[in-house]
Design an enzyme around this catalytic site. Structure first.
Site, PDB file in Angstrom:
ATOM      1  CE  LYS A  37      -0.419  -0.846   4.924  1.00  0.00           C
ATOM      2  NZ  LYS A  37      -1.033  -0.287   6.068  1.00  0.00           N
ATOM      3  NE  ARG A 135      -5.835  -0.453  11.532  1.00  0.00           N
ATOM      4  CZ  ARG A 135      -4.666  -0.607  10.911  1.00  0.00           C
ATOM      5  NH1 ARG A 135      -3.753   0.339  10.963  1.00  0.00           N
ATOM      6  NH2 ARG A 135      -4.401  -1.706  10.225  1.00  0.00           N
ATOM      7  CG  HIS A 163      -3.088  -5.337  11.696  1.00  0.00           C
ATOM      8  ND1 HIS A 163      -2.022  -5.888  11.008  1.00  0.00           N
ATOM      9  CD2 HIS A 163      -2.771  -4.020  11.863  1.00  0.00           C
ATOM     10  CE1 HIS A 163      -1.120  -4.935  10.767  1.00  0.00           C
ATOM     11  NE2 HIS A 163      -1.551  -3.803  11.288  1.00  0.00           N
ATOM     12  NE  ARG A 219      -2.358  -8.703   7.068  1.00  0.00           N
ATOM     13  CZ  ARG A 219      -2.912  -9.118   8.208  1.00  0.00           C
ATOM     14  NH1 ARG A 219      -3.583 -10.249   8.251  1.00  0.00           N
ATOM     15  NH2 ARG A 219      -2.807  -8.399   9.303  1.00  0.00           N
ATOM     16  CE1 TYR A 263      13.286  32.039   2.042  1.00  0.00           C
ATOM     17  CE2 TYR A 263      13.335  29.627   2.083  1.00  0.00           C
ATOM     18  CZ  TYR A 263      13.068  30.820   1.418  1.00  0.00           C
ATOM     19  OH  TYR A 263      12.594  30.791   0.143  1.00  0.00           O
ATOM     20  CB  CYS A 308      14.575  25.886   1.025  1.00  0.00           C
ATOM     21  SG  CYS A 308      15.908  26.936   1.619  1.00  0.00           S
ATOM     22  CG  ASP A 310      11.799  23.705  -4.328  1.00  0.00           C
ATOM     23  OD1 ASP A 310      10.970  22.787  -4.341  1.00  0.00           O
ATOM     24  OD2 ASP A 310      11.481  24.914  -4.357  1.00  0.00           O
TER      25      ASP A 310
END
Ligand SMILES: Cc1ncc(COP(=O)(O)O)c(C=O)c1O
Length: 369
Positions: A37, A135, A163, A219, A263, A308, A310
């Site tokens: 997932k 859950r 689970h 799993r 910054y 930052c 990027d």
């Protein structure tokens, strides 16, 4: 090579995924559902699924029906299961595409049944049981009447699963208790002639800590990517990490003393300092936290100043030869040094799962075998 056209990228070792799955299959001797997932834990769902199937996984588990449908469209012919919620309106597609859904609530199942009846055909399902995760899941006492009511209906229950909440803490006794509750239910189902053929419970931690919970399928997610399910668990040395995050230095310059870096100028050069720039930032899933390191020229160097969106800046005084174009490793090995996903997770006050799931789509994934 393709990599030269990128300034930052992920290298995914598909052979590592294949071998990790093959190892888990040999270790457990049962069927393996590779949990892929969240874009295969950030590694790329389709390639991860293909690699896992090559390693012997007969099932792929995802969280949402959209993920399962995308895998089918991509040609994955293994059994596909949605471990989470499937909106009832998607049931016809699940039936058409042979996708197995999870049923965790009798009223949810009723709505699914209505959609299955309208569609025609049979919906394949596994029942999820609540044994301590708190859950999704039916209470154990709901399961027998539920399965009885579905007999001969348009829903074909082929499996039952639960689970674990704390399989990474084998000493706690919590998982043993979950296993007892689950086993008690299985015995009851056996007696009533209602036990579905597939039974599964073990996530990665339970694969290594609870062999009694392997049943007829395991799993694992995290472990197939070569990560440890918890900092408390030593990764089995047979498992190999599949992911490396690299970038290139895009600028290297010497700044005079007193130069604020990035910054807020939270870092200021104390002398003539060589500062490098990598084109990586929080827009890539990196984090804007202090005290981070990356590898340059086989050495650890600190990130200085604020990360930052990027870009991030490196202090390069310990690698005087570093120059634009050189490879930088953010996660993985360079020379004798390694920055593991766990190390990064610790710096970010989180777990390795969140680090890899947060790797942005814009990062190119380069697959090696
Ligand atoms: C129902 C279910 N099974 C298996 C897994 C795989 O867990 P892990 O990645 O810890 O192996 C998950 C992941 O959270 C899950 O939700």
């Amino acid at each position: 090579m393709e990599i030269n056209s990128y300034s930052t990228w992920l290298e995914i070792d598909l052979n590592a995924i294949t071998q990790n799955v093959a190892y888990i299959k040999r270790l457990t001797g049962v069927e393996v559902m590779a949990v892929i997932k969240a874009n295969g834990y950030g590694h790329g769902a389709r390639p991860a699924a293909q690699a896992a199937v090559q390693g012997g996984a007969t099932w792929c588990g995802v969280a949402r029906i959209e993920e399962a449908l995308a895998l089918r469209r991509a040609g994955i012919s293994a059994e596909l299961m949605v471990l989470g919620y499937t909106p009832p309106s998607k049931i016809p597609e699940a039936i058409d595409q042979q996708i197995v859904v999870s049923l965790f609530d009798p009223s949810q199942a009723e709505t699914c049944l209505n959609y299955a009846r309208i569609n025609g055909g049979r919906l394949r399902a596994h029942v999820k049981v609540e044994t301590g995760m708190g859950r999704l899941g039916m209470l154990p006492e709901e399961v027998v009447p539920f399965l009885r009511a579905l007999q001969g209906s348009a829903i074909q229950v082929e499996g039952i699963f639960t689970h674990f909440a704390r399989a990474d803490e084998p000493e706690s006794g919590y998982t043993q208790r979950q296993i007892e509750i689950f086993n008690q239910l299985l015995a009851e189902l056996e007696q009533e002639g209602l036990k579905p053929p597939m039974v599964h419970a073990a996530n990665s931690a339970a694969v290594f800590n609870f062999p009694q919970a392997w049943y007829n399928m395991v799993r694992p997610g995290n472990a197939i990517f070569g990560m440890s399910p918890s900092p408390a668990i030593h990764l089995d040395p047979a498992l190999k990490p599949a992911l490396t995050w690299k970038a290139r230095l895009i600028s290297v310059r010497t700044f005079p003393p007193g130069q604020g870096i990035s910054y807020g100028s939270i870092y200021t050069t104390k002398s003539n300092e060589r500062i490098g720039v990598i084109p990586v930032g929080y827009g890539d899933g990196f984090r804007r936290v202090d005290n981070q390191q990356v590898l340059v020229g086989g050495k650890r160097v600190p990130i200085v100043g604020r990360v930052c969106m990027d870009q991030a800046m490196l202090q390069l005084d310990t690698v005087p030869d570093a120059k634009p174009g050189d490879e930088v490793v953010l996660i993985g090995t360079q020379g004798d040094e390694c920055i593991s996903v766990d190390e990064v997770a610790k710096r970010w006050s989180t777990i390795n799962y969140e680090v890899v799931c947060g790797l942005a789509d814009r990062l190119p994934r380069i697959y090696t075998k």
